[in-house]
Design a protein around this motif. Structure first.
Motif, PDB file in Angstrom:
ATOM      1  N   SER A  76       8.230  52.638 -31.819  1.00  0.00           N
ATOM      2  CA  SER A  76       9.156  53.087 -32.865  1.00  0.00           C
ATOM      3  C   SER A  76      10.576  53.186 -32.320  1.00  0.00           C
ATOM      4  O   SER A  76      11.545  52.831 -33.008  1.00  0.00           O
ATOM      5  CB  SER A  76       8.713  54.444 -33.417  1.00  0.00           C
ATOM      6  N   ALA A  82      12.166  49.770 -32.296  1.00  0.00           N
ATOM      7  CA  ALA A  82      12.141  49.021 -33.553  1.00  0.00           C
ATOM      8  C   ALA A  82      13.476  48.324 -33.796  1.00  0.00           C
ATOM      9  O   ALA A  82      14.545  48.860 -33.480  1.00  0.00           O
ATOM     10  CB  ALA A  82      11.810  49.952 -34.711  1.00  0.00           C
ATOM     11  N   TRP A  83      13.403  47.119 -34.364  1.00  0.00           N
ATOM     12  CA  TRP A  83      14.612  46.320 -34.588  1.00  0.00           C
ATOM     13  C   TRP A  83      15.022  46.249 -36.054  1.00  0.00           C
ATOM     14  O   TRP A  83      16.119  45.810 -36.370  1.00  0.00           O
ATOM     15  CB  TRP A  83      14.404  44.915 -34.044  1.00  0.00           C
ATOM     16  N   THR A 128      11.265  47.363 -41.337  1.00  0.00           N
ATOM     17  CA  THR A 128       9.857  46.962 -41.433  1.00  0.00           C
ATOM     18  C   THR A 128       9.113  47.233 -40.131  1.00  0.00           C
ATOM     19  O   THR A 128       7.992  47.774 -40.138  1.00  0.00           O
ATOM     20  CB  THR A 128       9.764  45.467 -41.784  1.00  0.00           C
ATOM     21  N   SER A 129       9.706  46.880 -39.004  1.00  0.00           N
ATOM     22  CA  SER A 129       9.035  47.125 -37.720  1.00  0.00           C
ATOM     23  C   SER A 129       8.860  48.623 -37.474  1.00  0.00           C
ATOM     24  O   SER A 129       7.820  49.051 -36.961  1.00  0.00           O
ATOM     25  CB  SER A 129       9.819  46.486 -36.580  1.00  0.00           C
TER      26      SER A 129
END
Length: 498
Positions: free
Chosen positions: A105, A108-109, A112-113
């Motif tokens: 987390s 995350a990029w 959605t990710s």
């Protein structure tokens, strides 16, 4: 063979919790703090995440909703997984999963990710919370439920105190990614302590393998998740009669109803043994924890909104304003646990739920200019009452159960409390939305919050007469030095005095 000093002391003082139970409790609390802090920290960061990812708030909201749904998917699996792999190995594996989800987390990029990685966290967190109660009650062998529940509720009490403040400080001083990096030390230290302190309870090699109730899994887990999703859509403004709410709610009710009918008629092997609801202590505790979830989570949605929308506080200011309630809940643990073991959960629960309702009444009269001192005092008293209101039914649920029934009771009460929380948030959100329509300015908004808090008072007051169904005064402990055959008459097999 000589008796160790600790064992001799425990035998001489049967009213005290043994050192092994305290050691197990401290081990579990460290790991559980990662889950509780993560939930409360992220709740104050949705606006910042929306800006960071340049995503609409409706999308970023799934950072919380996806996590919550994942939690509900795995809660019912805790009973089977513990029997299959052992409590210690399951706890360490769940901590490892939560650590993995936290690191992912933080890396995350896009939105959605982050949602996907939050689901990984939720799958692990859903196992950990009911497993924590089960392992500690099993370590205590069903004795001293009040004191044991006081240990279990440490993370729940600390979360509202430190979570919003920690989230506000992280967002003020650092990047949002640090909200997830702060979980790493809790997971690492918690896993190390679990390796040292938790007993190795893995199943015997070559013994009978516990079979997974696949049909029950396909009924209960999606059913509970659908119920929670439908209720979350009410909060999100989809309306209470729209298809986005009614379809998952009705589908969830059908699936849970099918699981209930199947579990009640199976002689054994169900994913969660709902036949335990035939015990009055379990049924009454689950009902009260459902109402307790409404009393806890519903106002926890209203209070930050009141401080932000009516009094103009930012996220950190709203978090700091809620600290008195968390402090009260923390202080109530030991007191409520001792009195519960002394006079029984029934009296503690009656007084606690009545006090929660009374301490919520001042918020039903709030205006834009209500004095902060009055609100802080009311929150402190409300926190004390909430702490006791959670401990009493949680401990009562395990009274009179056999050792192997404790995991199922833990899952039943955990699901009841969490669904109650979702119902409380949904109902109060609908009330607030309807009464706030056309309201302009702090004074008009304060009137809308008044109506919503009155609903909270009424829903909490419903629990007071139901508290009379809880077990009464517990049986006195055996005199010091009395021989007792635990195999023939275990403490958890005794029925309460009602």
């Amino acid at each position: 063979m000589s008796t160790p000093h600790g064992a001799a002391s425990a035998a001489a003082r049967p009213d005290r919790v043994g050192p092994a139970v305290w050691r197990t409790g401290a081990t579990l609390v460290v790991g559980a703090l990662a889950v509780v802090f993560d939930t409360t920290v992220v709740s104050v960061a949705l606006d910042d995440l929306a800006k960071a990812f340049d995503a609409p708030l409706a999308t970023v909201q799934w950072v919380s909703t996806g996590y919550l749904l994942a939690v509900f998917v795995t809660i019912p699996l805790a009973v089977w997984a513990q029997a299959r792999f052992g409590g210690r190995r399951l706890w360490i594996a769940a901590l490892g999963g939560f650590l993995l989800g936290s690191v992912l987390s933080a890396l995350a990029w896009n939105a959605t990710s982050l949602i996907v990685f939050r689901v990984v966290q939720g799958l692990a967190g859903g196992i950990m919370m009911p497993l924590m109660a089960t392992l500690l009650m099993q370590a205590a062998k069903g004795s001293h439920p009040g004191k044991v529940m006081a240990i279990i509720t440490v993370p729940t009490a600390l979360g509202p105190i430190l979570g919003p403040v920690l989230g506000g400080l992280v967002l003020h001083l650092a990047d949002w990614r640090w909200m997830f990096f702060v979980n790493i030390p809790f997971c690492v230290v918690g896993g190390w302590l679990a390796l040292r302190n938790l007993p190795d309870d893995r199943p015997e090699p070559g013994g009978p393998r516990v079979r997974l109730d696949v049909v029950g899994l396909l009924l209960l887990c999606p059913g509970v998740a659908a119920l929670v999703y439908g209720l979350s859509r009410v909060e999100g403004g989809a309306g209470s009669t729209g298809a986005a709410v009614l379809v998952p709610l009705l589908g969830g009710l059908a699936l849970v109803g099918g699981f209930t009918a199947r579990s009640l008629t199976r002689p054994g092997g169900a994913l969660v043994d709902l036949r335990l609801l035939r015990h009055r202590a379990v049924a009454s505790s689950a009902t009260l924890l459902f109402l307790g979830g409404i009393a806890l989570y519903g106002p926890m949605m209203l209070l930050p909104l009141y401080f932000q929308q009516v009094r103009g506080e930012d996220a950190l200011g709203a978090g700091l304003a809620l600290v008195p309630q968390g402090v009260g809940a923390l202080l109530a643990r030991g007191l409520a646990g001792r009195y519960m073991d002394r006079v029984g959960p029934r009296r503690v629960a009656v007084a606690a739920f009545a006090l929660v309702a009374a301490a919520t009444v001042p918020f039903a009269f709030v205006t834009a200019g209500t004095g902060g001192t009055v609100l802080m005092a009311a929150l402190f008293v409300r926190g004390i009452a909430l702490g006791a209101a959670m401990i009493a039914p949680m401990g009562a649920a395990y009274v009179g159960l056999r050792q192997q029934e404790i995991p199922d009771a833990g899952v039943i009460t955990r699901v009841a409390q969490q669904i109650g929380g979702s119902v409380g948030i949904a109902v109060l959100a609908v009330v607030l939305q309807h009464t706030a329509l056309g309201a302009h300015g702090p004074s008009a908004l304060a009137g809308a919050f008044d109506r919503a808090f009155w609903w909270s008072v009424a829903l909490t007051a419903l629990a007071v007469p139901l508290c009379l169904l809880l077990p009464g005064r517990p049986e006195p402990p055996p005199p010091a030095g009395t021989a007792r055959d635990d195999a023939a008459a275990p403490a958890t097999a005794r029925r309460p005095t009602v």
